[in-house]
Design a protein around this motif. Structure first.
Motif, PDB file in Angstrom:
ATOM      1  N   LEU A  88      -6.698   2.517   5.608  1.00 33.46           N
ATOM      2  CA  LEU A  88      -6.775   1.056   5.591  1.00 33.46           C
ATOM      3  C   LEU A  88      -5.772   0.380   6.509  1.00 33.46           C
ATOM      4  N   GLY A  89      -4.885   1.168   7.135  1.00 33.01           N
ATOM      5  CA  GLY A  89      -3.892   0.583   8.030  1.00 33.01           C
ATOM      6  C   GLY A  89      -2.861  -0.239   7.291  1.00 33.01           C
ATOM      7  N   THR A  90      -2.364   0.296   6.170  1.00 38.85           N
ATOM      8  CA  THR A  90      -1.374  -0.417   5.376  1.00 38.85           C
ATOM      9  C   THR A  90      -0.178   0.478   5.114  1.00 38.85           C
ATOM     10  N   THR A  91       0.791  -0.025   4.337  1.00 37.91           N
ATOM     11  CA  THR A  91       2.021   0.721   4.087  1.00 37.91           C
ATOM     12  C   THR A  91       2.057   1.257   2.658  1.00 37.91           C
ATOM     13  N   LYS A  92       2.894   2.278   2.444  1.00 39.08           N
ATOM     14  CA  LYS A  92       3.040   2.848   1.111  1.00 39.08           C
ATOM     15  C   LYS A  92       3.625   1.830   0.134  1.00 39.08           C
ATOM     16  N   ALA A  93       4.495   0.958   0.638  1.00 43.98           N
ATOM     17  CA  ALA A  93       5.101  -0.056  -0.231  1.00 43.98           C
ATOM     18  C   ALA A  93       4.035  -1.006  -0.782  1.00 43.98           C
TER      19      ALA A  93
END
Length: 233
Positions: free
Chosen positions: A127-132
């Motif tokens: 999804l092109g996002t961060t783990k946070a």
């Protein structure tokens, strides 16, 4: 083929920061208005846009840049793409259009609910996002958690069905291998044999529990031999 580079504003940002080309030259190459390029240089336009190197992207050569820097009347020429060889190296992070980035928390919530076997790293890459961000959706600490609605990322346009299927299949295979290594049986094999779950009583015990119909009827009607003797008296 278009005569302007992909992501022209990001390209213009890089050219402004890394070359001495004039605003007119950059505007002509990127298909922008010179005043728009000036606005980018002043920080009034395309704020927060990360520059993209057109040389690395094979859209411009160093020689073209040098010609333009030496002659302000020179107009840069867009490089024609060469035959692309599949790159087996590490893929760049997935780019998500700004208009769709607000939908990513909904897509994350959908992935977490429907595919718990998929790791945060896989969701982030898909999804092109961060783990946070993923963790905040998981533990409901996301700032908009109360309004999140799980939605299929394919329907939101954040990834293709093929990419989603590949990630889910890969995660399921990994989970199966880990379960096998830990001695955990698949869900379909957890039922015990019938002879281990059904309890059979010995024939003698069942005979002892058979109901005496005559005695039951006598108890139900309230009649007995003692009552008959009382009636005679």
């Amino acid at each position: 083929m278009s005569d302007t580079p992909l992501m022209p504003k990001a390209t213009a940002v890089w050219l402004i920061d890394n070359t001495s080309l004039s605003f007119d030259q950059i505007a002509a190459f990127c298909g922008l208005h010179p005043l728009e390029v000036k606005g980018i240089a002043d920080g009034d336009v395309a704020g927060g846009v990360r520059g993209i190197d057109p040389v690395t992207a094979n859209q411009l050569t160093r020689e073209e840049i040098q010609k333009g820097e030496a002659d302000t009347t020179y107009r840069l020429r867009l490089s024609r793409p060469k035959t692309l060889v599949p790159n087996k190296g590490k893929k760049a992070p997935r780019y998500t259009p700004v208009s769709k980035r607000q939908n990513r928390p909904d897509a994350i919530a959908w992935m977490v609910r429907n595919h718990p076997e998929v790791s945060d790293a896989q969701i982030g890459k898909l999804l092109g996002t961060t783990k946070a961000t993923i963790q905040s959706v998981r533990d409901r600490s996301h700032w908009n958690s109360a309004n999140l609605t799980p939605q299929d990322p394919v329907g939101l346009g954040l990834c293709s069905q093929i990419d989603l299927d590949m990630v889910v299949k890969k995660a399921a295979s990994k989970k199966a291998r880990m379960d096998e290594a830990n001695g955990i049986q698949p869900d379909g094999d957890t039922l015990k044999p019938a002879d281990e779950t059904v309890q059979y009583e010995p024939e003698e015990d069942r005979r002892e529990k058979r109901i005496d119909a005559t005695q039951v009827f006598a108890n139900f009607t309230g009649s007995s031999s003692d009552d008959d003797e009382d009636d005679d008296n």
